[in-house]
Design a protein around this motif. Structure first.
Motif, PDB file in Angstrom:
ATOM      1  N   ILE A   1      39.209  56.146  14.623  1.00 12.93           N
ATOM      2  CA  ILE A   1      39.393  55.152  15.927  1.00 12.93           C
ATOM      3  C   ILE A   1      40.889  54.711  15.956  1.00 12.93           C
ATOM      4  CG2 ILE A   1      36.910  54.511  15.808  1.00 12.93           C
ATOM      5  CD1 ILE A   1      37.952  51.980  14.330  1.00 12.93           C
ATOM      6  N   PHE A   2      41.623  54.902  14.880  1.00 18.05           N
ATOM      7  CA  PHE A   2      43.226  54.318  14.808  1.00 18.05           C
ATOM      8  C   PHE A   2      43.871  55.227  13.880  1.00 18.05           C
ATOM      9  CE2 PHE A   2      46.336  52.009  13.145  1.00 18.05           C
ATOM     10  CZ  PHE A   2      46.914  51.145  14.483  1.00 18.05           C
ATOM     11  N   ILE A   3      45.000  55.641  14.100  1.00 16.65           N
ATOM     12  CA  ILE A   3      45.850  56.232  13.639  1.00 16.65           C
ATOM     13  C   ILE A   3      47.020  55.836  13.565  1.00 16.65           C
ATOM     14  CG2 ILE A   3      46.945  58.564  12.958  1.00 16.65           C
ATOM     15  CD1 ILE A   3      44.033  59.921  13.967  1.00 16.65           C
ATOM     16  N   TYR A   4      47.980  55.573  12.725  1.00 22.50           N
ATOM     17  CA  TYR A   4      49.447  55.100  12.702  1.00 22.50           C
ATOM     18  C   TYR A   4      50.263  56.168  12.199  1.00 22.50           C
ATOM     19  CZ  TYR A   4      53.715  52.838  11.922  1.00 22.50           C
ATOM     20  OH  TYR A   4      55.072  52.648  11.806  1.00 22.50           O
ATOM     21  N   ASP A   5      50.941  56.713  12.708  1.00 17.20           N
ATOM     22  CA  ASP A   5      51.972  57.626  11.996  1.00 17.20           C
ATOM     23  C   ASP A   5      53.308  57.088  11.687  1.00 17.20           C
ATOM     24  OD1 ASP A   5      53.519  59.923  11.367  1.00 17.20           O
ATOM     25  OD2 ASP A   5      52.771  61.226  13.055  1.00 17.20           O
ATOM     26  N   GLY A   6      53.753  56.792  10.590  1.00 16.04           N
ATOM     27  CA  GLY A   6      54.916  55.952  10.406  1.00 16.04           C
ATOM     28  C   GLY A   6      56.191  56.774  10.787  1.00 16.04           C
TER      29      GLY A   6
ATOM     30  N   SER B   1      49.415  45.573  11.609  1.00 14.45           N
ATOM     31  CA  SER B   1      50.748  45.097  11.756  1.00 14.45           C
ATOM     32  C   SER B   1      51.625  45.932  11.126  1.00 14.45           C
ATOM     33  CB  SER B   1      50.474  43.471  11.192  1.00 14.45           C
ATOM     34  OG  SER B   1      51.932  43.193  10.941  1.00 14.45           O
ATOM     35  N   VAL B   2      52.456  46.520  11.499  1.00 14.02           N
ATOM     36  CA  VAL B   2      53.456  47.726  10.885  1.00 14.02           C
ATOM     37  C   VAL B   2      54.521  46.830  10.122  1.00 14.02           C
ATOM     38  CG1 VAL B   2      55.256  49.141  11.518  1.00 14.02           C
ATOM     39  CG2 VAL B   2      53.279  49.140  12.875  1.00 14.02           C
TER      40      VAL B   2
END
Ligand SMILES: *[C@@H]1O[C@H](CO)[C@@H](O)[C@H](O)[C@H]1NC(C)=O
Ligand SMILES: *[C@@H]1O[C@H](CO)[C@@H](O)[C@H](O)[C@H]1NC(C)=O
Ligand SMILES: *[C@@H]1O[C@H](CO)[C@@H](O)[C@H](O)[C@H]1NC(C)=O
Ligand SMILES: *[C@@H]1O[C@H](CO)[C@@H](O)[C@H](O)[C@H]1NC(C)=O
Ligand SMILES: *[C@@H]1O[C@H](CO)[C@@H](O)[C@H](O)[C@H]1NC(C)=O
Ligand SMILES: *[C@@H]1O[C@H](CO)[C@@H](O)[C@H](O)[C@H]1NC(C)=O
Ligand SMILES: *[C@@H]1O[C@H](CO)[C@@H](O)[C@H](O)[C@H]1NC(C)=O
Ligand SMILES: *[C@@H]1O[C@H](CO)[C@@H](O)[C@H](O)[C@H]1NC(C)=O
Length: 331
Positions: free
Chosen positions: A65-70, A87-88
């Motif tokens: 449902i959520f993906i953060y690609d740094g 929160s990055v």
């Protein structure tokens, strides 16, 4: 022997290899009081120096449902969870908690997967929804059929469920006690200090006292049953706001009887403080969702009643010390 081997194996497994460790949280709950829902996910041993090295994925059931690609500093969300975010800036502290609006929250088991260069790990947190903790005292709120709940619920609905039946009784008892004590003082006033000069003031006190008594009784009738949140709220407001009338009434009783003395000033200040406390408690109750400010409101009302009692005792004391009752000096 075996525990030692196991510990060694476990140790090498945890520290030697590429494993991220998470703080253990099995489940979190949210109620209609949570505007945003936070599903916690804390990595304990982050070593990354930059978020570019990190990759966070949140999964519900088998769906991401959520993906953060740094490396791209880019978040992707599933359409049903458009408000979801992390929160990055907290990522390097190990905090990959997922935040989303309550209306989009869905109960279930969420998997938090974090990758940091070659190290990785995951943890599962169950999100639960808690209905009003105790709706035992009557059908305070209209039915919570929608887990998401609408905003309307907040004001009226929680208002009625803020107070336990005992708290409601105190909220009614203290003002009624204070009013009875006022009438006691009024009685002394009419018996001991009556004169043509004071008649006007006494009539004024009689009228104002009667109005206050009626308002508080109406407020109590609205507040106590509590099946209608709007009625309860109006009852509470009526009682708490109108009880302030006792302060000018007490002032007038003192002035009519014997004028101001340091003790009567202290009593009035106490009463004003009690009123301020009650008003602050009322405001906090209206603004807050959880019923945490009931004690403040109740102690304010208690102090008002106490000041009324002190006033009566003082008046009785002064009256019994005055053998010959004279009408007050001036006025
Ligand atoms: C909901 O709010 C309460 C109180 O503010 C908090 O303790 C709890 O962690 C919140 N729950 C979620 C899932 O965010
Ligand atoms: C997740 O799976 C459970 C049962 O496996 C199901 O009841 C639930 O509706 C699913 N949730 C979502 C959001 O798909
Ligand atoms: C990632 O993008 C956000 C805006 O979307 C920005 O505020 C932040 O500084 C960026 N972080 C990095 C590490 O580039
Ligand atoms: C993030 O990724 C999506 C699709 O993968 C893309 O459409 C979007 O432009 C990207 N945003 C940034 C700031 O790179
Ligand atoms: C998104 O919401 C729609 C409608 O509520 C539902 O049919 C669908 O299964 C949801 N998708 C996921 C991945 O939960
Ligand atoms: C989440 O997982 C736990 C244990 O694995 C299970 O007892 C629970 O029913 C699950 N919850 C949902 C909503 O699927
Ligand atoms: C709910 O009410 C019961 C008794 O009616 C009590 O034992 C329990 O502690 C209450 N729970 C909360 C969260 O107030
Ligand atoms: C509330 O729910 C109960 C059953 O859970 C139902 O009998 C009642 O009619 C409902 N009341 C309203 C106002 O919808």
């Amino acid at each position: 022997m075996w525990p030692l081997v196991a510990a060694l194996l476990l140790g090498s497994c945890c520290c030697g290899s590429a494993q991220l460790l998470f703080s253990k949280v099995k489940s979190v709950e949210y109620t209609k009081c949570n505007d945003t829902v936070v599903i916690p996910c804390k990595v304990l041993n982050v070593e990354a120096q930059s978020t570019e090295e990190m990759y966070v994925k949140w999964k519900l059931n088998q769906t991401y449902i959520f993906i953060y690609d740094g490396s791209k500093n880019n978040s992707t969300v599933e359409t049903n969870f458009s408000s979801a975010k992390i929160s990055v800036s907290d990522l390097l502290k190990g905090d990959a908690s997922l935040k989303m609006g309550r209306t989009q929250a869905v109960v279930g088991n969420y998997t938090c997967e974090v990758t940091e260069l070659s190290r990785e790990g995951k943890t599962v947190i169950e999100l639960k929804h808690r209905m009003d903790s105790n709706s035992s005292h009557g059908a305070d709120c209209s039915n919570h059929t929608t887990p998401a709940g609408d905003e309307k619920e907040k004001g009226g609905c929680t208002l009625a469920s803020w107070f336990s039946p005992n708290e409601k009784i105190l909220i009614v008892i203290f003002p009624i006690l204070a009013i009875l004590l006022f009438w006691g003082k009024f009685g002394i006033l009419t018996l001991k200090y009556k004169s043509t000069r004071t008649n006007k003031r006494i009539i004024l006190l009689l009228v104002a006292g009667t109005v206050l008594t009626v308002i508080v009784i109406v407020g109590a009738i609205l507040l106590i049953p509590g099946e209608n949140p709007v009625k309860s709220a109006s009852g509470l407001g009526l009682i708490v706001i109108s009880i302030g009338i006792l302060i000018p009434l007490q002032y007038n009783v003192f002035m009519t009887a014997f004028g101001m003395a340091s003790f009567t000033i202290a009593i009035l200040i106490t009463q004003v403080l009690g009123y301020v406390l009650a008003l602050v408690g009322l405001c906090l109750c209206i603004m807050a969702c959880e019923p945490v400010h009931g004690p403040l409101l109740i102690s304010g009302l208690g102090i008002i009643a106490l000041a009324e009692l002190l006033g009566l005792v003082y008046m009785k004391f002064v009256a019994s010390n005055q053998r010959t009752i004279q009408p007050p000096r001036n006025k």
